[in-house]
Design a protein around this motif. Structure first.
Motif, PDB file in Angstrom:
ATOM      1  N   VAL A   1      54.319  61.298  -5.970  1.00 34.73           N
ATOM      2  CA  VAL A   1      53.092  60.499  -5.878  1.00 34.73           C
ATOM      3  C   VAL A   1      53.242  59.432  -4.800  1.00 34.73           C
ATOM      4  CG1 VAL A   1      51.766  58.725  -7.078  1.00 34.73           C
ATOM      5  CG2 VAL A   1      52.170  60.916  -8.177  1.00 34.73           C
ATOM      6  N   LEU A   2      54.406  58.784  -4.736  1.00 32.09           N
ATOM      7  CA  LEU A   2      54.631  57.772  -3.708  1.00 32.09           C
ATOM      8  C   LEU A   2      54.580  58.395  -2.309  1.00 32.09           C
ATOM      9  CD1 LEU A   2      57.503  55.677  -5.336  1.00 32.09           C
ATOM     10  CD2 LEU A   2      55.094  55.080  -5.164  1.00 32.09           C
ATOM     11  N   VAL A   3      55.186  59.580  -2.188  1.00 34.75           N
ATOM     12  CA  VAL A   3      55.150  60.266  -0.893  1.00 34.75           C
ATOM     13  C   VAL A   3      53.718  60.641  -0.519  1.00 34.75           C
ATOM     14  CG1 VAL A   3      55.869  62.337   0.348  1.00 34.75           C
ATOM     15  CG2 VAL A   3      57.502  61.137  -1.120  1.00 34.75           C
ATOM     16  N   PHE A   4      52.964  61.181  -1.515  1.00 36.69           N
ATOM     17  CA  PHE A   4      51.576  61.569  -1.256  1.00 36.69           C
ATOM     18  C   PHE A   4      50.713  60.355  -0.938  1.00 36.69           C
ATOM     19  CE2 PHE A   4      52.172  65.588  -3.976  1.00 36.69           C
ATOM     20  CZ  PHE A   4      52.595  66.287  -2.854  1.00 36.69           C
ATOM     21  N   PHE A   5      51.015  59.216  -1.590  1.00 41.33           N
ATOM     22  CA  PHE A   5      50.243  58.003  -1.292  1.00 41.33           C
ATOM     23  C   PHE A   5      50.466  57.584   0.159  1.00 41.33           C
ATOM     24  CE2 PHE A   5      49.762  53.405  -0.926  1.00 41.33           C
ATOM     25  CZ  PHE A   5      48.494  53.229  -1.446  1.00 41.33           C
TER      26      PHE A   5
ATOM     27  N   LEU B   1      45.845  60.529  -7.470  1.00 41.36           N
ATOM     28  CA  LEU B   1      47.275  60.428  -7.781  1.00 41.36           C
ATOM     29  C   LEU B   1      47.501  60.095  -9.250  1.00 41.36           C
ATOM     30  CD1 LEU B   1      48.573  58.565  -4.593  1.00 41.36           C
ATOM     31  CD2 LEU B   1      48.686  60.996  -5.123  1.00 41.36           C
ATOM     32  N   ALA B   2      46.593  59.313  -9.849  1.00 40.28           N
ATOM     33  CA  ALA B   2      46.696  59.036 -11.283  1.00 40.28           C
ATOM     34  C   ALA B   2      46.561  60.322 -12.086  1.00 40.28           C
ATOM     35  CB  ALA B   2      45.631  58.026 -11.700  1.00 40.28           C
ATOM     36  N   ASN B   3      45.671  61.194 -11.644  1.00 45.72           N
ATOM     37  CA  ASN B   3      45.508  62.491 -12.306  1.00 45.72           C
ATOM     38  C   ASN B   3      46.768  63.345 -12.155  1.00 45.72           C
ATOM     39  OD1 ASN B   3      43.811  64.475 -13.700  1.00 45.72           O
ATOM     40  ND2 ASN B   3      43.922  65.610 -11.774  1.00 45.72           N
ATOM     41  N   GLU B   4      47.413  63.260 -10.993  1.00 43.49           N
ATOM     42  CA  GLU B   4      48.641  64.010 -10.775  1.00 43.49           C
ATOM     43  C   GLU B   4      49.790  63.504 -11.640  1.00 43.49           C
ATOM     44  OE1 GLU B   4      49.231  66.744  -8.883  1.00 43.49           O
ATOM     45  OE2 GLU B   4      47.053  66.792  -8.733  1.00 43.49           O
ATOM     46  N   LEU B   5      49.744  62.227 -12.013  1.00 42.75           N
ATOM     47  CA  LEU B   5      50.779  61.666 -12.881  1.00 42.75           C
ATOM     48  C   LEU B   5      50.595  62.076 -14.333  1.00 42.75           C
ATOM     49  CD1 LEU B   5      51.438  58.031 -11.614  1.00 42.75           C
ATOM     50  CD2 LEU B   5      53.069  59.918 -11.760  1.00 42.75           C
ATOM     51  N   GLY B   6      49.517  62.764 -14.632  1.00 43.14           N
ATOM     52  CA  GLY B   6      49.287  63.216 -15.997  1.00 43.14           C
ATOM     53  C   GLY B   6      48.184  62.480 -16.710  1.00 43.14           C
ATOM     54  N   ILE B   7      47.563  61.530 -16.035  1.00 43.27           N
ATOM     55  CA  ILE B   7      46.427  60.819 -16.626  1.00 43.27           C
ATOM     56  C   ILE B   7      45.201  61.695 -16.418  1.00 43.27           C
ATOM     57  CG2 ILE B   7      45.061  58.710 -16.600  1.00 43.27           C
ATOM     58  CD1 ILE B   7      47.438  57.290 -15.368  1.00 43.27           C
ATOM     59  N   GLU B   8      44.673  62.257 -17.486  1.00 49.82           N
ATOM     60  CA  GLU B   8      43.572  63.205 -17.375  1.00 49.82           C
ATOM     61  C   GLU B   8      42.329  62.531 -16.816  1.00 49.82           C
ATOM     62  OE1 GLU B   8      42.925  65.001 -21.103  1.00 49.82           O
ATOM     63  OE2 GLU B   8      44.925  65.898 -21.241  1.00 49.82           O
ATOM     64  N   SER B   9      41.561  63.331 -16.085  1.00 51.72           N
ATOM     65  CA  SER B   9      40.340  62.794 -15.463  1.00 51.72           C
ATOM     66  C   SER B   9      39.351  62.315 -16.507  1.00 51.72           C
ATOM     67  CB  SER B   9      39.702  63.861 -14.575  1.00 51.72           C
ATOM     68  OG  SER B   9      39.429  65.030 -15.324  1.00 51.72           O
TER      69      SER B   9
ATOM     70  N   LEU C   1      34.802  52.754   4.316  1.00 54.03           N
ATOM     71  CA  LEU C   1      35.695  53.907   4.249  1.00 54.03           C
ATOM     72  C   LEU C   1      37.076  53.501   3.738  1.00 54.03           C
ATOM     73  CD1 LEU C   1      34.968  55.916   7.523  1.00 54.03           C
ATOM     74  CD2 LEU C   1      34.606  56.681   5.176  1.00 54.03           C
ATOM     75  N   LYS C   2      37.566  52.386   4.203  1.00 52.13           N
ATOM     76  CA  LYS C   2      38.894  51.927   3.800  1.00 52.13           C
ATOM     77  C   LYS C   2      38.978  51.742   2.289  1.00 52.13           C
ATOM     78  CE  LYS C   2      42.047  48.001   4.413  1.00 52.13           C
ATOM     79  NZ  LYS C   2      42.235  46.693   5.089  1.00 52.13           N
ATOM     80  N   PHE C   3      38.000  51.031   1.701  1.00 48.12           N
ATOM     81  CA  PHE C   3      38.023  50.779   0.261  1.00 48.12           C
ATOM     82  C   PHE C   3      37.734  52.051  -0.525  1.00 48.12           C
ATOM     83  CE2 PHE C   3      37.638  46.420   1.678  1.00 48.12           C
ATOM     84  CZ  PHE C   3      38.384  45.725   0.733  1.00 48.12           C
ATOM     85  N   GLY C   4      36.702  52.790  -0.124  1.00 45.54           N
ATOM     86  CA  GLY C   4      36.289  53.967  -0.885  1.00 45.54           C
ATOM     87  C   GLY C   4      37.345  55.058  -0.911  1.00 45.54           C
ATOM     88  N   LEU C   5      37.922  55.380   0.247  1.00 52.25           N
ATOM     89  CA  LEU C   5      38.915  56.452   0.305  1.00 52.25           C
ATOM     90  C   LEU C   5      40.200  56.079  -0.423  1.00 52.25           C
ATOM     91  CD1 LEU C   5      38.466  57.732   3.978  1.00 52.25           C
ATOM     92  CD2 LEU C   5      37.633  58.755   1.849  1.00 52.25           C
ATOM     93  N   HIS C   6      40.579  54.817  -0.381  1.00 51.47           N
ATOM     94  CA  HIS C   6      41.774  54.407  -1.117  1.00 51.47           C
ATOM     95  C   HIS C   6      41.550  54.491  -2.629  1.00 51.47           C
ATOM     96  CE1 HIS C   6      43.501  52.746   2.659  1.00 51.47           C
ATOM     97  NE2 HIS C   6      44.642  52.974   2.028  1.00 51.47           N
ATOM     98  N   ILE C   7      40.345  54.166  -3.084  1.00 48.62           N
ATOM     99  CA  ILE C   7      40.048  54.291  -4.516  1.00 48.62           C
ATOM    100  C   ILE C   7      40.120  55.755  -4.938  1.00 48.62           C
ATOM    101  CG2 ILE C   7      38.208  54.081  -6.235  1.00 48.62           C
ATOM    102  CD1 ILE C   7      37.368  51.501  -4.833  1.00 48.62           C
ATOM    103  N   LEU C   8      39.546  56.660  -4.140  1.00 46.23           N
ATOM    104  CA  LEU C   8      39.616  58.095  -4.452  1.00 46.23           C
ATOM    105  C   LEU C   8      41.060  58.595  -4.451  1.00 46.23           C
ATOM    106  CD1 LEU C   8      36.586  59.478  -2.389  1.00 46.23           C
ATOM    107  CD2 LEU C   8      36.723  59.139  -4.865  1.00 46.23           C
TER     108      LEU C   8
END
Length: 298
Positions: free
Chosen positions: A51-55, A102-110, A90-97
């Protein structure tokens, strides 16, 4: 040689045996936990690392997307303020997405994420009332264009003034004549009156000059007219006049009115005031100061 008490020796041996058994039991328990939970912990650690690498990669990709969008808008001659606003959005919106993904990838369901967002929506909206107002104010500024980047403005609620340098998603930055940066919320600018000095090509320059009642009025007016005629930044195609503005308590107040280009306003104003003072002094025209004369009756 003194022999140890057999009873004490037996008790100590028993304690050592118990301690050894407890240590073995703890080690055995730890090994069991490691065997059962170890793969899960290792898997979670690997996910966190990924997740850190993907971030990091996502952050770099967002910067790349912003650069492409900025370049496209600049090539399309889009207003600078609109470019800055879209870039900030764009900066704020894309970072929120990116964070949600990444939260979903950590196992936090959508679904859980959506429930958390929905339950906290009211609190967040209350906490961000000012920010939402600033966001709406920024959109109004871009749509209605009361000013653009490069304009010299003054907002009337607090008297802040300067040249507009950036119009961001929540704030607008002004640069003052003494090179300070003023950050004003967009909500304030959208909900208050302001003066845009750069909206017109020419600005009217109004000066007030006090001369004493004993001075030659016509001579003073002629000197002021001559100063305006010789100044290179005074627009000669527009009317410039010198007139008696007021008869004050201790002076005759002369008005000096002319038109200058907007970008030349302040330098011309400062130069004319200095030239007027030096010229009147050279020609014996007194500029009085406030004073009180007392006459004693014998």
């Amino acid at each position: 040689m003194q022999l140890r008490n057999p009873v004490l020796f037996l008790a100590e041996s028993t304690d050592l045996t118990v301690n050894a058994e407890e240590a073995v039991e703890k080690i055995s328990t730890f090994n069991k936990i490691l065997e059962t939970k170890g793969p899960e912990v290792l898997s979670f650690a690997i996910r966190v690392l990924l997740v850190l690498v993907f971030f990091y990669i996502g952050h770099r990709l967002i910067g790349w997307v912003r650069k492409i969008v900025r370049g496209s808008m600049e090539r399309g001659n889009i207003d600078t303020g609109a470019c800055q606003f879209v870039d900030s959005l764009l900066k704020f919106g894309l970072h929120i997405l990116l964070v949600l993904y990444l939260a979903n990838e950590l196992g936090i369901e959508s679904t859980s994420t959506a429930a958390i967002i929905a339950s906290g929506g009211m609190a967040v909206s209350l906490a961000l009332q000012g920010s939402l107002s600033n966001l709406a104010g920024g959109m109004l500024i871009l749509l209605l264009k009361p000013f653009v980047v490069g304009d010299y403005i003054m907002e009337d609620s607090h008297g802040n003034e300067g040249t507009v340098k950036e119009i961001q998603i929540f704030y607008t930055k002004l640069s003052t004549v003494d090179n300070k940066t003023i950050v004003i919320p967009n909500g304030t600018l959208a909900n208050t009156s302001l003066t845009n000095f750069s909206d017109k090509e020419y600005l009217k320059l109004d000066l007030r000059v006090d001369i004493s009642y004993d001075s030659d009025l016509l001579k003073a007016k002629a000197l002021l007219y001559d100063i305006l005629d010789k100044d290179e930044d005074v627009d000669k195609e527009r009317e410039h006049i010198v007139f008696v503005h007021d008869l004050g308590e201790s002076s005759v107040v002369l008005g000096v009115r002319a038109f200058v280009k907007t970008e030349k306003y302040w330098p011309t104003r400062w130069r004319l005031l200095e030239t007027i003072k030096l010229t009147l002094d050279e020609n014996g025209i007194e500029i009085p100061f406030a004073q009180l004369k007392v006459h004693m009756d014998k």
